[in-house]
Write a protein that holds these residues in place. Structure first.
Motif, PDB file in Angstrom:
ATOM      1  N   CYS A 182       0.818  -1.210   0.000  1.00 32.53           N
ATOM      2  CA  CYS A 182       0.000   0.000   0.000  1.00 32.53           C
ATOM      3  C   CYS A 182       0.855   1.264   0.000  1.00 32.53           C
ATOM      4  O   CYS A 182       0.494   2.254  -0.650  1.00 32.53           O
ATOM      5  CB  CYS A 182      -0.958   0.003   1.188  1.00 32.53           C
ATOM      6  SG  CYS A 182      -2.335  -1.148   0.984  1.00 32.53           S
ATOM      7  N   TRP A 223       2.031   1.631  -3.564  1.00 27.63           N
ATOM      8  CA  TRP A 223       0.895   1.968  -4.416  1.00 27.63           C
ATOM      9  C   TRP A 223       0.460   3.422  -4.178  1.00 27.63           C
ATOM     10  O   TRP A 223       0.173   4.156  -5.121  1.00 27.63           O
ATOM     11  CB  TRP A 223      -0.251   1.006  -4.139  1.00 27.63           C
ATOM     12  CG  TRP A 223      -1.416   1.059  -5.088  1.00 27.63           C
ATOM     13  CD1 TRP A 223      -1.540   1.825  -6.207  1.00 27.63           C
ATOM     14  CD2 TRP A 223      -2.621   0.317  -4.985  1.00 27.63           C
ATOM     15  NE1 TRP A 223      -2.744   1.597  -6.806  1.00 27.63           N
ATOM     16  CE2 TRP A 223      -3.429   0.660  -6.072  1.00 27.63           C
ATOM     17  CE3 TRP A 223      -3.086  -0.623  -4.065  1.00 27.63           C
ATOM     18  CZ2 TRP A 223      -4.692   0.116  -6.264  1.00 27.63           C
ATOM     19  CZ3 TRP A 223      -4.337  -1.164  -4.272  1.00 27.63           C
ATOM     20  CH2 TRP A 223      -5.132  -0.809  -5.356  1.00 27.63           C
ATOM     21  N   ARG A 251       2.421   6.018  -5.865  1.00 28.87           N
ATOM     22  CA  ARG A 251       2.118   6.122  -7.296  1.00 28.87           C
ATOM     23  C   ARG A 251       0.713   6.669  -7.545  1.00 28.87           C
ATOM     24  O   ARG A 251       0.239   6.648  -8.674  1.00 28.87           O
ATOM     25  CB  ARG A 251       2.274   4.762  -7.956  1.00 28.87           C
ATOM     26  CG  ARG A 251       3.688   4.259  -7.898  1.00 28.87           C
ATOM     27  CD  ARG A 251       3.774   2.848  -8.395  1.00 28.87           C
ATOM     28  NE  ARG A 251       5.131   2.344  -8.281  1.00 28.87           N
ATOM     29  CZ  ARG A 251       5.931   2.143  -9.321  1.00 28.87           C
ATOM     30  NH1 ARG A 251       5.512   2.394 -10.537  1.00 28.87           N
ATOM     31  NH2 ARG A 251       7.142   1.696  -9.129  1.00 28.87           N
ATOM     32  N   GLY A 306      -2.437   5.900  -5.611  1.00 34.30           N
ATOM     33  CA  GLY A 306      -3.528   4.949  -5.446  1.00 34.30           C
ATOM     34  C   GLY A 306      -4.784   5.609  -4.912  1.00 34.30           C
ATOM     35  O   GLY A 306      -4.822   6.806  -4.641  1.00 34.30           O
ATOM     36  N   VAL A 335      -6.082   3.241  -0.008  1.00 31.48           N
ATOM     37  CA  VAL A 335      -4.683   2.804  -0.046  1.00 31.48           C
ATOM     38  C   VAL A 335      -3.801   3.846   0.635  1.00 31.48           C
ATOM     39  O   VAL A 335      -2.895   3.501   1.393  1.00 31.48           O
ATOM     40  CB  VAL A 335      -4.229   2.551  -1.495  1.00 31.48           C
ATOM     41  CG1 VAL A 335      -2.727   2.327  -1.574  1.00 31.48           C
ATOM     42  CG2 VAL A 335      -4.967   1.372  -2.084  1.00 31.48           C
TER      43      VAL A 335
END
Length: 64
Positions: A19, A22, A25, A27, A31
């Motif tokens: 998480c 993620w 990036r 999410g 997340v």
């Protein structure tokens, strides 16, 4: 029983790390929330480890 607990804890740690990556990036919101909780738990764990090491060096056990 203990191996099952260890597997669950390991799975939670891996999920939290996934998480964090993620969220970095971009999410979804859930997340990012899990990533914040994982990062906070990591910081608390690191601070506790530093505190224990510091007490060991000073000769206090913390059990008084």
């Amino acid at each position: 029983m203990i191996p099952a607990v260890l597997v669950i804890v390991l799975a939670a740690v891996v999920f939290g790390c996934v998480c964090v990556v993620w969220a970095s990036r971009g999410g979804p919101a859930w997340v990012r929330a899990v990533a914040r909780a994982t990062t906070a738990a990591s910081g608390l764990s690191r601070d506790a480890a530093r505190w224990r090491r510091g007490n060991r060096r000073n000769g206090t056990s913390g059990s008084d």
